[in-house]
Scaffold this motif. Sequence first.
Motif, short mmCIF file in Angstrom:
data_model
loop_
_atom_site.label_atom_id
_atom_site.label_comp_id
_atom_site.label_asym_id
_atom_site.label_seq_id
_atom_site.Cartn_x
_atom_site.Cartn_y
_atom_site.Cartn_z
N TRP A 59 -0.74 17.04 2.24
CA TRP A 59 0.38 17.44 3.10
C TRP A 59 1.42 16.34 3.19
O TRP A 59 2.62 16.60 3.06
N LEU A 60 0.98 15.10 3.36
CA LEU A 60 1.91 13.98 3.46
C LEU A 60 2.65 13.74 2.15
O LEU A 60 3.78 13.26 2.14
N SER A 61 2.02 14.09 1.03
CA SER A 61 2.63 13.88 -0.29
C SER A 61 3.69 14.90 -0.62
O SER A 61 4.43 14.73 -1.60
N LYS A 83 -4.08 8.09 11.02
CA LYS A 83 -2.98 7.14 11.02
C LYS A 83 -2.67 6.81 9.57
O LYS A 83 -3.57 6.75 8.72
N PHE A 84 -1.39 6.66 9.27
CA PHE A 84 -0.99 6.42 7.89
C PHE A 84 0.22 5.51 7.83
O PHE A 84 0.96 5.35 8.81
N LYS A 85 0.42 4.92 6.65
CA LYS A 85 1.59 4.09 6.39
C LYS A 85 2.31 4.62 5.16
O LYS A 85 1.67 4.91 4.14
N LYS A 86 3.62 4.73 5.25
CA LYS A 86 4.41 5.15 4.10
C LYS A 86 4.47 4.03 3.07
O LYS A 86 4.44 4.28 1.86
N HIS A 111 3.12 -0.34 2.41
CA HIS A 111 2.12 -1.31 2.87
C HIS A 111 2.64 -2.18 4.01
O HIS A 111 1.86 -2.63 4.87
N LEU A 112 3.94 -2.42 4.05
CA LEU A 112 4.51 -3.27 5.10
C LEU A 112 5.01 -2.46 6.30
O LEU A 112 5.45 -3.04 7.29
N GLY A 113 4.96 -1.16 6.20
CA GLY A 113 5.45 -0.32 7.28
C GLY A 113 4.45 -0.20 8.43
O GLY A 113 3.29 -0.62 8.32
N GLY A 114 4.89 0.41 9.51
CA GLY A 114 4.02 0.59 10.66
C GLY A 114 3.17 1.83 10.53
O GLY A 114 3.45 2.74 9.74
N TRP A 115 2.09 1.90 11.33
CA TRP A 115 1.21 3.06 11.32
C TRP A 115 1.88 4.25 12.02
O TRP A 115 2.53 4.09 13.06
N GLY A 144 6.92 12.68 0.41
CA GLY A 144 7.34 12.78 -0.98
C GLY A 144 6.47 11.99 -1.94
O GLY A 144 6.73 11.96 -3.15
N LYS A 145 5.43 11.37 -1.42
CA LYS A 145 4.50 10.61 -2.24
C LYS A 145 3.24 10.37 -1.42
O LYS A 145 3.21 10.61 -0.21
N LYS A 146 2.19 9.88 -2.07
CA LYS A 146 0.97 9.58 -1.34
C LYS A 146 1.22 8.44 -0.35
O LYS A 146 1.94 7.49 -0.66
N PRO A 147 0.64 8.52 0.84
CA PRO A 147 0.81 7.42 1.79
C PRO A 147 0.18 6.14 1.25
O PRO A 147 -0.83 6.19 0.54
N ALA A 148 0.77 5.02 1.58
CA ALA A 148 0.23 3.74 1.12
C ALA A 148 -1.16 3.51 1.72
O ALA A 148 -2.05 2.96 1.06
N LYS A 149 -1.33 3.94 2.95
CA LYS A 149 -2.62 3.84 3.62
C LYS A 149 -2.82 5.11 4.46
O LYS A 149 -1.88 5.62 5.07
N LEU A 150 -4.06 5.60 4.46
CA LEU A 150 -4.40 6.79 5.24
C LEU A 150 -5.81 6.61 5.77
O LEU A 150 -6.76 6.43 5.00
N GLU A 151 -5.95 6.64 7.09
CA GLU A 151 -7.26 6.43 7.71
C GLU A 151 -7.51 7.46 8.80
O GLU A 151 -6.59 7.83 9.54
#
Length: 361
Positions: A15-17, A46-49, A51-55, A23-30
Amino acid sequence: MTAQEKNAIEVMGEWLSHPQELGKKPAKLEMAGSFELDELRYYIFKFKKSHLGGWKVAVCGGYEGDGVGHCGHIFSEMEPYDPATAQEKCVAMVEKVRQYWMDRAQEESEQTHPGGDFVGFVLLSTPEFDEAAFRAALKADWGIEAEEGEENPREGGTAIAFSAEGMIATVGLMEARVPDGEAEYWANSNFMTREESVTAAQRHQAHLLVGVLGGKSAPLEAGKLFVKVAATCLKAPNALGIYDCGTVWLPEPFIQSAMTMQTGEIPLTALVFVGLFQNENGVSSWTNGLRSLGKEELEIVNSRHTPSEVYDLMMNISSYLVKEGAVLRDGETLGYSAKQKLPITRSKGVCVDGQSMKIGF
Protein backbone atom coordinates in the motif's frame (compact mmCIF):
# COMPACT_ATOMS: atom_id res chain seq x y z
CA MET A 1 5.57 -14.10 13.76
CA THR A 2 2.14 -15.37 12.73
CA ALA A 3 0.92 -15.77 9.15
CA GLN A 4 -1.51 -12.91 9.79
CA GLU A 5 1.27 -10.59 10.94
CA LYS A 6 3.38 -11.50 7.91
CA ASN A 7 0.41 -10.76 5.68
CA ALA A 8 -0.17 -7.39 7.35
CA ILE A 9 3.47 -6.39 6.83
CA GLU A 10 3.33 -7.39 3.16
CA VAL A 11 0.02 -5.62 2.55
CA MET A 12 1.17 -2.46 4.36
CA GLY A 13 4.37 -2.36 2.31
CA GLU A 14 2.45 -2.76 -0.95
CA TRP A 15 0.00 0.00 0.00
CA LEU A 16 2.78 2.44 0.89
CA SER A 17 4.58 1.63 -2.37
CA HIS A 18 1.57 2.66 -4.46
CA PRO A 19 2.20 5.71 -6.71
CA GLN A 20 -0.52 7.64 -4.90
CA GLU A 21 1.21 7.10 -1.56
CA LEU A 22 5.03 6.99 -1.17
CA GLY A 23 5.56 5.79 -4.73
CA LYS A 24 8.25 3.40 -3.55
CA LYS A 25 8.97 0.93 -0.76
CA PRO A 26 9.42 2.60 2.62
CA ALA A 27 13.01 2.83 3.79
CA LYS A 28 11.94 1.28 7.08
CA LEU A 29 8.70 -0.46 8.06
CA GLU A 30 8.05 -1.90 11.52
CA MET A 31 5.00 -3.33 13.27
CA ALA A 32 4.46 -1.26 16.40
CA GLY A 33 1.47 -2.95 18.02
CA SER A 34 -2.08 -4.13 17.52
CA PHE A 35 -5.58 -3.49 18.83
CA GLU A 36 -9.13 -4.83 18.56
CA LEU A 37 -11.99 -2.78 17.13
CA ASP A 38 -15.50 -4.16 16.51
CA GLU A 39 -14.21 -7.73 16.92
CA LEU A 40 -11.55 -7.21 14.23
CA ARG A 41 -7.78 -7.05 14.73
CA TYR A 42 -5.76 -4.09 13.46
CA TYR A 43 -1.98 -3.61 13.29
CA ILE A 44 -0.17 -0.37 14.02
CA PHE A 45 2.85 0.39 11.83
CA LYS A 46 5.59 2.96 11.84
CA PHE A 47 7.56 3.68 8.69
CA LYS A 48 10.15 6.00 7.18
CA LYS A 49 10.10 7.30 3.63
CA SER A 50 13.90 7.80 3.79
CA HIS A 51 16.53 6.56 6.22
CA LEU A 52 17.05 10.06 7.62
CA GLY A 53 13.36 10.94 7.76
CA GLY A 54 11.07 10.76 10.77
CA TRP A 55 8.77 7.88 11.67
CA LYS A 56 5.18 8.05 10.37
CA VAL A 57 2.16 6.07 11.61
CA ALA A 58 -0.09 3.76 9.56
CA VAL A 59 -2.77 1.12 10.18
CA CYS A 60 -3.68 -2.16 8.49
CA GLY A 61 -6.70 -4.40 9.10
CA GLY A 62 -9.17 -5.55 10.10
CA TYR A 63 -8.56 -9.24 10.43
CA GLU A 64 -11.12 -11.74 11.67
CA GLY A 65 -9.78 -14.46 13.95
CA ASP A 66 -6.51 -15.92 12.70
CA GLY A 67 -7.33 -15.47 9.00
CA VAL A 68 -5.21 -13.54 6.54
CA GLY A 69 -8.15 -11.88 4.78
CA HIS A 70 -8.55 -8.24 5.83
CA CYS A 71 -11.41 -5.82 5.16
CA GLY A 72 -9.34 -3.20 3.35
CA HIS A 73 -8.82 -0.71 6.17
CA ILE A 74 -5.27 0.26 5.17
CA PHE A 75 -4.38 3.90 5.57
CA SER A 76 -1.95 6.57 6.69
CA GLU A 77 -2.37 10.32 7.13
CA MET A 78 1.46 10.53 6.94
CA GLU A 79 1.44 11.95 10.47
CA PRO A 80 4.41 11.57 12.85
CA TYR A 81 4.50 8.38 14.88
CA ASP A 82 4.14 8.82 18.64
CA PRO A 83 3.75 5.64 20.72
CA ALA A 84 1.55 7.52 23.17
CA THR A 85 -1.02 8.46 20.52
CA ALA A 86 -0.45 5.85 17.79
CA GLN A 87 -3.46 3.69 18.63
CA GLU A 88 -5.77 6.69 18.93
CA LYS A 89 -4.64 7.94 15.51
CA CYS A 90 -5.09 4.49 13.99
CA VAL A 91 -8.63 4.16 15.33
CA ALA A 92 -9.44 7.58 13.85
CA MET A 93 -8.03 6.50 10.47
CA VAL A 94 -10.12 3.32 10.49
CA GLU A 95 -13.23 5.36 11.24
CA LYS A 96 -12.35 7.73 8.39
CA VAL A 97 -12.08 4.84 5.92
CA ARG A 98 -15.40 3.42 7.15
CA GLN A 99 -17.09 6.81 6.79
CA TYR A 100 -15.79 7.09 3.24
CA TRP A 101 -17.47 3.84 2.27
CA MET A 102 -20.69 4.81 4.10
CA ASP A 103 -20.81 8.15 2.27
CA ARG A 104 -20.18 6.43 -1.03
CA ALA A 105 -22.98 3.94 -0.38
CA GLN A 106 -25.32 6.81 0.49
CA GLU A 107 -24.45 8.61 -2.77
CA GLU A 108 -25.16 5.48 -4.76
CA SER A 109 -28.43 4.85 -2.92
CA GLU A 110 -29.67 8.29 -4.00
CA GLN A 111 -29.04 7.52 -7.67
CA THR A 112 -31.31 5.58 -9.96
CA HIS A 113 -30.30 2.05 -10.89
CA PRO A 114 -31.80 1.22 -14.29
CA GLY A 115 -31.35 -2.36 -15.41
CA GLY A 116 -29.63 -3.46 -18.58
CA ASP A 117 -26.11 -2.06 -18.13
CA PHE A 118 -23.40 -4.32 -16.72
CA VAL A 119 -19.84 -3.51 -15.66
CA GLY A 120 -17.22 -5.74 -14.01
CA PHE A 121 -13.49 -5.79 -13.33
CA VAL A 122 -11.42 -8.83 -14.33
CA LEU A 123 -8.41 -8.84 -12.00
CA LEU A 124 -5.03 -9.50 -13.66
CA SER A 125 -1.66 -10.53 -12.26
CA THR A 126 0.11 -8.66 -15.09
CA PRO A 127 -0.96 -5.67 -17.27
CA GLU A 128 -1.46 -7.74 -20.42
CA PHE A 129 -4.46 -8.42 -22.68
CA ASP A 130 -4.12 -10.82 -25.61
CA GLU A 131 -6.79 -9.44 -27.95
CA ALA A 132 -6.32 -12.15 -30.57
CA ALA A 133 -6.72 -14.96 -28.03
CA PHE A 134 -9.79 -13.24 -26.58
CA ARG A 135 -11.48 -12.96 -29.98
CA ALA A 136 -10.69 -16.58 -30.82
CA ALA A 137 -12.08 -17.88 -27.50
CA LEU A 138 -15.20 -15.70 -27.72
CA LYS A 139 -15.98 -17.11 -31.16
CA ALA A 140 -15.17 -20.71 -30.20
CA ASP A 141 -17.28 -20.71 -27.01
CA TRP A 142 -20.15 -18.44 -27.98
CA GLY A 143 -20.03 -17.89 -31.74
CA ILE A 144 -19.57 -14.15 -31.18
CA GLU A 145 -17.44 -12.20 -33.65
CA ALA A 146 -15.45 -9.40 -32.01
CA GLU A 147 -13.79 -8.15 -35.15
CA GLU A 148 -12.47 -4.65 -35.65
CA GLY A 149 -14.17 -2.35 -38.10
CA GLU A 150 -15.58 1.10 -38.61
CA GLU A 151 -18.43 0.46 -36.19
CA ASN A 152 -16.34 -1.21 -33.51
CA PRO A 153 -12.87 0.38 -33.56
CA ARG A 154 -9.96 -0.18 -31.23
CA GLU A 155 -9.38 2.66 -28.82
CA GLY A 156 -5.69 3.41 -28.64
CA GLY A 157 -4.76 -0.24 -28.58
CA THR A 158 -5.89 -0.68 -24.95
CA ALA A 159 -9.59 -1.33 -25.49
CA ILE A 160 -11.92 -3.00 -27.96
CA ALA A 161 -15.61 -2.43 -28.57
CA PHE A 162 -17.90 -4.59 -30.65
CA SER A 163 -21.57 -5.13 -31.41
CA ALA A 164 -23.20 -8.37 -30.35
CA GLU A 165 -26.84 -9.40 -30.02
CA GLY A 166 -27.98 -5.81 -30.57
CA MET A 167 -25.80 -4.41 -27.78
CA ILE A 168 -22.33 -2.94 -27.39
CA ALA A 169 -19.68 -4.85 -25.42
CA THR A 170 -16.35 -3.36 -24.39
CA VAL A 171 -13.15 -4.73 -22.90
CA GLY A 172 -10.48 -2.27 -21.82
CA LEU A 173 -7.09 -2.91 -20.24
CA MET A 174 -6.39 -0.72 -17.21
CA GLU A 175 -2.72 -0.92 -16.24
CA ALA A 176 -3.44 -0.29 -12.56
CA ARG A 177 -5.22 -1.87 -9.62
CA VAL A 178 -8.95 -1.27 -9.07
CA PRO A 179 -9.00 2.13 -7.29
CA ASP A 180 -9.46 2.73 -3.56
CA GLY A 181 -8.91 -0.88 -2.50
CA GLU A 182 -12.48 -1.78 -3.52
CA ALA A 183 -11.65 -5.26 -4.79
CA GLU A 184 -9.68 -6.14 -1.65
CA TYR A 185 -12.45 -4.82 0.59
CA TRP A 186 -15.39 -6.54 -1.09
CA ALA A 187 -13.58 -9.84 -1.64
CA ASN A 188 -14.30 -10.50 2.04
CA SER A 189 -18.02 -10.76 1.29
CA ASN A 190 -17.57 -14.02 -0.63
CA PHE A 191 -18.07 -16.46 2.24
CA MET A 192 -17.68 -19.44 -0.11
CA THR A 193 -14.08 -18.67 -1.14
CA ARG A 194 -13.18 -15.77 1.16
CA GLU A 195 -9.44 -16.39 1.62
CA GLU A 196 -8.86 -17.30 -2.03
CA SER A 197 -10.89 -14.29 -3.22
CA VAL A 198 -9.02 -11.93 -0.90
CA THR A 199 -5.69 -13.34 -2.08
CA ALA A 200 -6.71 -12.86 -5.72
CA ALA A 201 -7.69 -9.25 -5.02
CA GLN A 202 -4.46 -8.57 -3.16
CA ARG A 203 -2.34 -10.03 -5.97
CA HIS A 204 -3.88 -8.12 -8.87
CA GLN A 205 -1.74 -5.48 -10.54
CA ALA A 206 -4.06 -4.51 -13.41
CA HIS A 207 -7.61 -5.16 -14.55
CA LEU A 208 -9.88 -5.42 -17.55
CA LEU A 209 -12.92 -3.17 -17.48
CA VAL A 210 -15.70 -5.27 -19.03
CA GLY A 211 -19.00 -3.64 -19.92
CA VAL A 212 -22.23 -4.26 -21.82
CA LEU A 213 -24.44 -1.31 -22.73
CA GLY A 214 -27.78 -0.92 -24.44
CA GLY A 215 -29.70 -3.72 -22.77
CA LYS A 216 -32.41 -1.74 -20.97
CA SER A 217 -35.16 -3.32 -23.07
CA ALA A 218 -33.81 -6.83 -22.38
CA PRO A 219 -31.69 -6.74 -19.19
CA LEU A 220 -31.44 -10.52 -18.87
CA GLU A 221 -30.03 -10.83 -22.40
CA ALA A 222 -27.56 -8.04 -21.60
CA GLY A 223 -26.55 -9.92 -18.46
CA LYS A 224 -25.99 -13.11 -20.41
CA LEU A 225 -23.78 -11.29 -22.91
CA PHE A 226 -21.80 -9.73 -20.08
CA VAL A 227 -21.22 -13.16 -18.52
CA LYS A 228 -20.06 -14.57 -21.87
CA VAL A 229 -17.55 -11.77 -22.40
CA ALA A 230 -16.33 -11.81 -18.78
CA ALA A 231 -15.95 -15.62 -18.73
CA THR A 232 -13.88 -15.44 -21.91
CA CYS A 233 -11.60 -12.83 -20.27
CA LEU A 234 -11.25 -15.09 -17.22
CA LYS A 235 -9.73 -17.84 -19.38
CA ALA A 236 -6.57 -15.76 -19.82
CA PRO A 237 -3.54 -17.20 -17.96
CA ASN A 238 -3.04 -13.95 -15.99
CA ALA A 239 -6.69 -13.70 -14.85
CA LEU A 240 -7.09 -13.99 -11.06
CA GLY A 241 -10.83 -13.40 -10.66
CA ILE A 242 -13.58 -10.88 -11.30
CA TYR A 243 -14.80 -8.09 -9.04
CA ASP A 244 -18.52 -7.92 -9.75
CA CYS A 245 -21.85 -7.86 -7.87
CA GLY A 246 -20.16 -6.62 -4.72
CA THR A 247 -17.73 -9.51 -4.39
CA VAL A 248 -14.75 -11.23 -6.04
CA TRP A 249 -15.39 -14.47 -7.91
CA LEU A 250 -12.60 -16.89 -8.78
CA PRO A 251 -12.31 -17.80 -12.48
CA GLU A 252 -13.43 -21.45 -12.27
CA PRO A 253 -16.87 -21.04 -10.61
CA PHE A 254 -17.70 -18.03 -12.79
CA ILE A 255 -16.74 -19.87 -16.00
CA GLN A 256 -18.68 -22.96 -14.89
CA SER A 257 -21.78 -20.84 -14.33
CA ALA A 258 -21.33 -19.21 -17.74
CA MET A 259 -21.04 -22.55 -19.51
CA THR A 260 -24.53 -23.56 -18.33
CA MET A 261 -25.83 -21.19 -21.02
CA GLN A 262 -24.64 -23.68 -23.63
CA THR A 263 -27.43 -26.00 -22.43
CA GLY A 264 -30.04 -23.25 -22.24
CA GLU A 265 -29.70 -22.40 -18.54
CA ILE A 266 -29.50 -18.94 -16.99
CA PRO A 267 -26.09 -18.30 -15.33
CA LEU A 268 -27.75 -17.10 -12.14
CA THR A 269 -24.74 -17.45 -9.82
CA ALA A 270 -22.65 -15.29 -12.19
CA LEU A 271 -25.35 -12.61 -12.34
CA VAL A 272 -26.56 -12.49 -8.73
CA PHE A 273 -24.44 -12.78 -5.60
CA VAL A 274 -26.14 -13.91 -2.39
CA GLY A 275 -24.29 -12.68 0.69
CA LEU A 276 -24.66 -14.33 4.07
CA PHE A 277 -23.58 -13.68 7.64
CA GLN A 278 -24.55 -14.80 11.12
CA ASN A 279 -24.35 -13.11 14.52
CA GLU A 280 -26.08 -13.30 17.88
CA ASN A 281 -29.26 -11.86 16.34
CA GLY A 282 -29.60 -14.55 13.70
CA VAL A 283 -28.78 -15.15 10.04
CA SER A 284 -28.96 -12.31 7.51
CA SER A 285 -28.63 -12.37 3.74
CA TRP A 286 -28.74 -10.00 0.77
CA THR A 287 -28.53 -10.05 -3.01
CA ASN A 288 -26.34 -7.98 -5.29
CA GLY A 289 -27.09 -8.08 -9.01
CA LEU A 290 -30.87 -8.19 -9.25
CA ARG A 291 -31.02 -4.44 -9.73
CA SER A 292 -28.99 -4.71 -12.95
CA LEU A 293 -31.63 -7.18 -14.13
CA GLY A 294 -34.41 -4.66 -13.48
CA LYS A 295 -35.46 -6.15 -10.12
CA GLU A 296 -35.31 -5.00 -6.52
CA GLU A 297 -32.53 -6.41 -4.38
CA LEU A 298 -33.63 -8.86 -1.65
CA GLU A 299 -32.78 -9.12 2.04
CA ILE A 300 -33.52 -11.46 4.92
CA VAL A 301 -32.67 -9.92 8.28
CA ASN A 302 -32.02 -11.80 11.55
CA SER A 303 -33.62 -15.09 10.58
CA ARG A 304 -33.73 -17.98 13.05
CA HIS A 305 -33.36 -20.52 10.26
CA THR A 306 -30.03 -22.15 9.43
CA PRO A 307 -27.58 -20.40 7.05
CA SER A 308 -28.14 -23.08 4.40
CA GLU A 309 -31.93 -22.67 4.61
CA VAL A 310 -31.64 -18.88 4.27
CA TYR A 311 -29.21 -19.17 1.36
CA ASP A 312 -31.36 -21.71 -0.48
CA LEU A 313 -34.45 -19.54 -0.10
CA MET A 314 -32.66 -16.45 -1.42
CA MET A 315 -31.36 -18.36 -4.44
CA ASN A 316 -34.80 -19.84 -5.13
CA ILE A 317 -36.53 -16.46 -4.97
CA SER A 318 -33.84 -14.86 -7.14
CA SER A 319 -34.24 -17.64 -9.70
CA TYR A 320 -38.01 -17.20 -9.63
CA LEU A 321 -37.73 -13.47 -10.25
CA VAL A 322 -35.19 -13.78 -13.06
CA LYS A 323 -36.51 -16.85 -14.88
CA GLU A 324 -40.22 -16.15 -14.54
CA GLY A 325 -40.09 -12.36 -14.72
CA ALA A 326 -42.02 -12.18 -11.45
CA VAL A 327 -42.39 -8.96 -9.45
CA LEU A 328 -42.57 -8.70 -5.67
CA ARG A 329 -44.79 -6.02 -4.14
CA ASP A 330 -44.70 -4.36 -0.76
CA GLY A 331 -47.30 -5.82 1.62
CA GLU A 332 -47.83 -9.06 -0.29
CA THR A 333 -46.74 -12.54 0.77
CA LEU A 334 -44.63 -15.23 -0.87
CA GLY A 335 -44.67 -18.96 -0.33
CA TYR A 336 -43.79 -22.33 -1.84
CA SER A 337 -46.78 -24.11 -0.32
CA ALA A 338 -50.40 -23.34 0.59
CA LYS A 339 -49.39 -22.90 4.23
CA GLN A 340 -46.20 -20.88 3.75
CA LYS A 341 -46.83 -17.12 3.67
CA LEU A 342 -43.66 -15.05 3.94
CA PRO A 343 -44.36 -11.31 4.30
CA ILE A 344 -42.72 -8.91 1.85
CA THR A 345 -41.74 -5.41 2.97
CA ARG A 346 -40.04 -2.71 0.92
CA SER A 347 -37.83 -0.45 3.04
CA LYS A 348 -34.35 1.05 3.29
CA GLY A 349 -31.67 -1.58 2.81
CA VAL A 350 -29.69 -2.94 5.74
CA CYS A 351 -26.86 -4.52 3.74
CA VAL A 352 -27.63 -3.05 0.31
CA ASP A 353 -27.78 0.46 -1.10
CA GLY A 354 -31.14 2.16 -1.42
CA GLN A 355 -34.36 0.22 -0.96
CA SER A 356 -34.72 -3.55 -0.79
CA MET A 357 -37.45 -6.14 -0.55
CA LYS A 358 -37.32 -7.75 2.89
CA ILE A 359 -38.49 -11.36 3.07
CA GLY A 360 -39.83 -12.35 6.49
CA PHE A 361 -38.31 -15.76 7.06
